[in-house]
Design a protein around this motif. Structure first.
Motif, PDB file in Angstrom:
ATOM      1  N   UNK A 103       0.842  -1.202   0.000  1.00  0.00           N
ATOM      2  CA  UNK A 103       0.000   0.000   0.000  1.00  0.00           C
ATOM      3  C   UNK A 103       0.878   1.254   0.000  1.00  0.00           C
ATOM      4  N   UNK A 104       1.891   1.276   0.893  1.00  0.00           N
ATOM      5  CA  UNK A 104       2.760   2.456   0.977  1.00  0.00           C
ATOM      6  C   UNK A 104       3.533   2.654  -0.328  1.00  0.00           C
ATOM      7  N   UNK A 105       4.073   1.574  -0.866  1.00  0.00           N
ATOM      8  CA  UNK A 105       4.833   1.685  -2.116  1.00  0.00           C
ATOM      9  C   UNK A 105       3.930   2.145  -3.259  1.00  0.00           C
ATOM     10  N   UNK A 106       2.695   1.672  -3.274  1.00  0.00           N
ATOM     11  CA  UNK A 106       1.791   2.074  -4.360  1.00  0.00           C
ATOM     12  C   UNK A 106       1.476   3.554  -4.267  1.00  0.00           C
ATOM     13  N   UNK A 107       1.245   4.037  -3.043  1.00  0.00           N
ATOM     14  CA  UNK A 107       0.910   5.458  -2.879  1.00  0.00           C
ATOM     15  C   UNK A 107       2.080   6.335  -3.324  1.00  0.00           C
ATOM     16  N   UNK A 108       3.315   5.888  -3.004  1.00  0.00           N
ATOM     17  CA  UNK A 108       4.489   6.668  -3.418  1.00  0.00           C
ATOM     18  C   UNK A 108       4.874   6.366  -4.868  1.00  0.00           C
ATOM     19  N   UNK A 109       4.155   5.485  -5.515  1.00  0.00           N
ATOM     20  CA  UNK A 109       4.428   5.020  -6.881  1.00  0.00           C
ATOM     21  C   UNK A 109       5.849   4.465  -6.994  1.00  0.00           C
ATOM     22  N   UNK A 128      -4.295  13.746  -9.155  1.00  0.00           N
ATOM     23  CA  UNK A 128      -4.308  12.291  -9.315  1.00  0.00           C
ATOM     24  C   UNK A 128      -2.953  11.795  -9.813  1.00  0.00           C
ATOM     25  N   UNK A 129      -2.266  11.049  -8.962  1.00  0.00           N
ATOM     26  CA  UNK A 129      -0.939  10.532  -9.340  1.00  0.00           C
ATOM     27  C   UNK A 129      -1.039   9.376 -10.330  1.00  0.00           C
ATOM     28  N   UNK A 130      -2.238   8.830 -10.509  1.00  0.00           N
ATOM     29  CA  UNK A 130      -2.380   7.681 -11.418  1.00  0.00           C
ATOM     30  C   UNK A 130      -2.963   8.088 -12.771  1.00  0.00           C
ATOM     31  N   UNK A 131      -2.965   9.385 -13.029  1.00  0.00           N
ATOM     32  CA  UNK A 131      -3.556   9.839 -14.291  1.00  0.00           C
ATOM     33  C   UNK A 131      -2.803   9.193 -15.463  1.00  0.00           C
ATOM     34  N   UNK A 132      -3.541   8.702 -16.444  1.00  0.00           N
ATOM     35  CA  UNK A 132      -2.916   8.122 -17.643  1.00  0.00           C
ATOM     36  C   UNK A 132      -2.372   6.726 -17.426  1.00  0.00           C
ATOM     37  N   UNK A 163       6.365  13.377 -14.236  1.00  0.00           N
ATOM     38  CA  UNK A 163       5.233  14.167 -13.729  1.00  0.00           C
ATOM     39  C   UNK A 163       5.038  13.907 -12.245  1.00  0.00           C
ATOM     40  N   UNK A 164       4.965  12.617 -11.910  1.00  0.00           N
ATOM     41  CA  UNK A 164       4.674  12.248 -10.522  1.00  0.00           C
ATOM     42  C   UNK A 164       5.805  12.709  -9.610  1.00  0.00           C
ATOM     43  N   UNK A 165       7.045  12.547 -10.090  1.00  0.00           N
ATOM     44  CA  UNK A 165       8.201  12.943  -9.283  1.00  0.00           C
ATOM     45  C   UNK A 165       8.131  14.408  -8.906  1.00  0.00           C
TER      46      UNK A 165
END
Ligand SMILES: Nc1ncnc2c1ncn2[C@@H]1O[C@H](COP(=O)(O)OP(=O)(O)O)[C@@H](O)[C@H]1O
Ligand code: SF4
Ligand SMILES: [Mg+2]
Length: 609
Positions: A103-109, A128-132, A163-165
């Protein structure tokens, strides 16, 4: 490891790419200016605070993360919903293997291969960090083997990482369960913490250096100012009377060995210099008892003068500051674009600026010979800031530890160094994965206290992952109970602990030893967390549940509201049969039944909404 506010491994200065004769890249304001963003599309709104609670910083919706292994698909997270609010601590508890770390790793991508987040939403401050995500990979089942072929689109993945970074930026700090995961064995602790500090608080640090340079006593023997003494020439020989006066007070305090007054006089000197790290340095010097005053005076003067910059150093620091400002602005542009859900508009212009920044950084660090002299003041400053951070996590000899390498530290010390790294950026969201498991009880309390202070002073939203229900009861406001990749119960800590509803929560609470009930037998939950390649159908807990009913083997229970903010996913509360585990007798344990992956009702990747 990501290079943003998640603690980074590696060193704080990039490897010099341009060595030898390099033409000086110019930093033109025009090319550096971020692209203008027209506010047209609707912005995703962060939910407003209700009933006096902090605003929602993190909102995870229906998150699924799978690992595509040779044995089959490990369904590690199956539709997680989680919220973390500013100034609150949200706990995630469950047995080992339930999916807390994923869960933690997914949230931090930061999910590593062969894992992928395959669907859901992760809103960090409304972005939204999961966009695209649906463009990043395609999934195809291989016959009836239960295995899946993943075809990745690396261009999209790289763009998403960038982007997320930049959005994650200073926002997310992470404490890893395994400190060795966050540390690079070949760089010293101060290099690694310094890198993180420069990345997240670069402008503040460089500004501090330039400010202190203006008041720092110049190099040379000290001569008192006074009537009849000629003003010093360049390369001078005097110090300002205020600083000299504060220095005397500090030396007196050090001679008496009074630690409180050493701290206050050192802080006063640091305030006059405009550089807080000077206080840390002076306190460290005074601590090594038995020094003659003359020697301590020399050491203190050296500390005050370390920020005295030469002309080249001053130029270098100014340029580096400009680079850092540009980087921040660029991150701002990404953030705006992502808020406006126009991710593709940050195009070639931004990429060019980013490449230019990288070139500049390499240039400034890559000049042989003068390189060391150029960054010496910055390196000293980062070193003492690191010592300051290590002191905050109660490391006894912080200067020595800062000079050391990860293999020289014990597990607990390394854990604390990593905690210092995560806290140093004062993140808006802190993901703490079993932060105190490797620590002594006394240190545990200090670390939890530190996290509480951060929460109160900066308003950080903390997600605390642990299997220790005592820690949850002590520090959390909300708790999520997790079983086999699903959140089975969540609500305010007092409510869940006083009135646990899910049989799994009951089992966890019943397994805690209680001082007030010495005659009570400790209970265990029979069986083990299932293999998530073939999770049990229906309720994933049914093979271990004493209250399992026929429906539990077939239908997955949906979360039901059972009180203010109290959700539970169990058929006992869905109208199937109203028997509370608190009242029930304890039924038959159904032996582990599993379903082949292909039999699952839901499609592997649901169509994008
Ligand atoms: N790299 C990986 N490859 C395959 N499966 C993994 C990997 N990492 C985690 N998992 C699986 O994900 C599930 C959750 O693991 P984890 O989040 O580490 O549990 P915990 O709750 O103990 O932190 C486990 O079933 C584990 O086997
Ligand atoms: S009663 Fe049924 S739904 Fe509830 S936890 Fe037990 S098996 Fe799952
Ligand atoms: Mg874990």
């Amino acid at each position: 490891m990501a290079s943003e506010s998640v603690p980074t491994s590696g060193r704080w200065r990039p490897t010099g790419g341009h060595r030898g004769a390099v033409s000086r890249p110019r930093l033109q304001g025009r090319s550096a200016r971020p692209a203008r963003v027209a506010p047209t599309a609707p912005v995703t709104r962060v939910p407003r605070s209700d009933s006096g609670r902090g605003r929602v910083v993190l909102d995870v919706q229906n998150l699924r993360t799978y690992f595509f292994t040779y044995d089959g698909v490990v369904r590690a997270l199956e539709g997680i919903n989680l919220q973390a609010r500013a100034g609150e601590t949200t706990g995630v508890v469950g047995e080992t293997g339930c999916g807390k770390s994923v869960t933690a790793f997914s949230v931090a991508r930061l999910v590593s291969e062969p894992g992928r987040v395959i669907s859901g939403k992760i809103l960090l401050n409304g972005v939204d960090l999961l966009w695209g995500l649906d463009r990043e990979a395609r999934y195809r089942r291989i016959g009836t083997t239960g295995r899946v072929k993943v075809s990745r689109n690396f261009g999209e993945i790289r763009a998403a990482n960038q982007r997320v970074g930049s959005v994650r930026g200073r926002g997310v700090g992470m404490i890893f369960q395994e400190p060795t995961q966050a540390m690079n064995p070949v760089f010293s602790i101060s290099d690694q913490l310094g890198e993180s500090l420069l990345l997240h608080r670069g402008v503040e640090i460089l500004d501090g250096l330039l400010r202190a340079d203006r008041v720092a006593p110049p190099i040379g023997p000290i001569v008192e100012e006074g009537p009849g003494i000629a003003p010093p020439k360049r390369g001078g020989v005097h110090t300002s009377p205020e600083i000299e006066q504060a220095l005397e007070l500090y030396l007196n305090a050090a001679a008496q060995g009074d630690s409180a007054s050493i701290r206050s006089t050192a802080a006063d000197l640091a305030r006059r210099m405009g550089l807080p790290s000077v206080a840390t340095e002076l306190v460290q010097y005074a601590r090594t008892a038995g020094k003659p005053t003359a020697r301590l005076r020399r050491m203190a003067m050296r500390s005050l003068r370390r920020v005295h910059l030469g002309a080249m150093q001053r130029r270098y620091i100014r340029h580096l500051r400009r680079v850092e400002v540009l980087r921040q602005r660029l991150n701002g542009v990404y953030l705006e674009e992502m808020k406006l859900e126009r991710h593709n508009r940050v195009g070639i212009g931004a990429v060019r600026v980013r490449m230019r920044l990288e070139k500049l950084r390499h240039f400034y660090f890559g000049i042989r010979g003068i390189k060391r002299r150029m960054y010496r003041p910055l390196r000293n400053e980062l070193f003492w800031r690191t010592v300051e951070q290590l002191e905050q996590v109660r490391i006894a000899n912080p200067a020595q530890v800062a000079r050391g390498y990860p293999h020289e530290l014990s597990g607990g010390m390394l854990q604390r160094a990593m905690i210092a790294m995560a806290l140093s950026c004062q993140p808006t969201l802190l993901l703490a994965d079993e932060p105190t498991t490797a620590l002594d009880v006394t240190i545990q309390a200090q670390i939890l206290d530190l996290m509480r202070q951060l929460r109160e002073s900066v308003g950080t939203a903390i997600v605390l992952i642990t299997h220790d229900l005592g820690v949850v009861a002590e520090v959390c406001d909300h708790v999520n109970v997790m079983y086999a990749g699903i959140i089975v119960e969540n609500g305010p800590v007092t409510e869940v602990f006083r009135r646990p509803l899910h049989p799994y929560t009951h089992g966890l609470l019943a397994s805690i030893p209680r001082f007030d009930q010495p005659d009570r037998d400790l209970q265990t939950i029979p069986g083990a967390v299932p293999n998530l390649i073939h999770p049990p159908p229906g309720c994933r807990f049914h093979p271990r549940c004493p209250y399992a009913m026929p429906i539990c083997k077939e239908v997955r229970p949906e979360p039901q509201l059972q009180g203010p903010d109290h959700l539970v996913a169990c058929h006992l509360y869905g109208g199937a049969e109203e028997t509370s585990p608190a009242e029930g007798e304890g039924g038959e344990v159904v032996e582990g039944e599993t379903a082949p992956a292909d039999d699952l009702a839901e499609p592997l990747v649901p169509p994008p909404s």
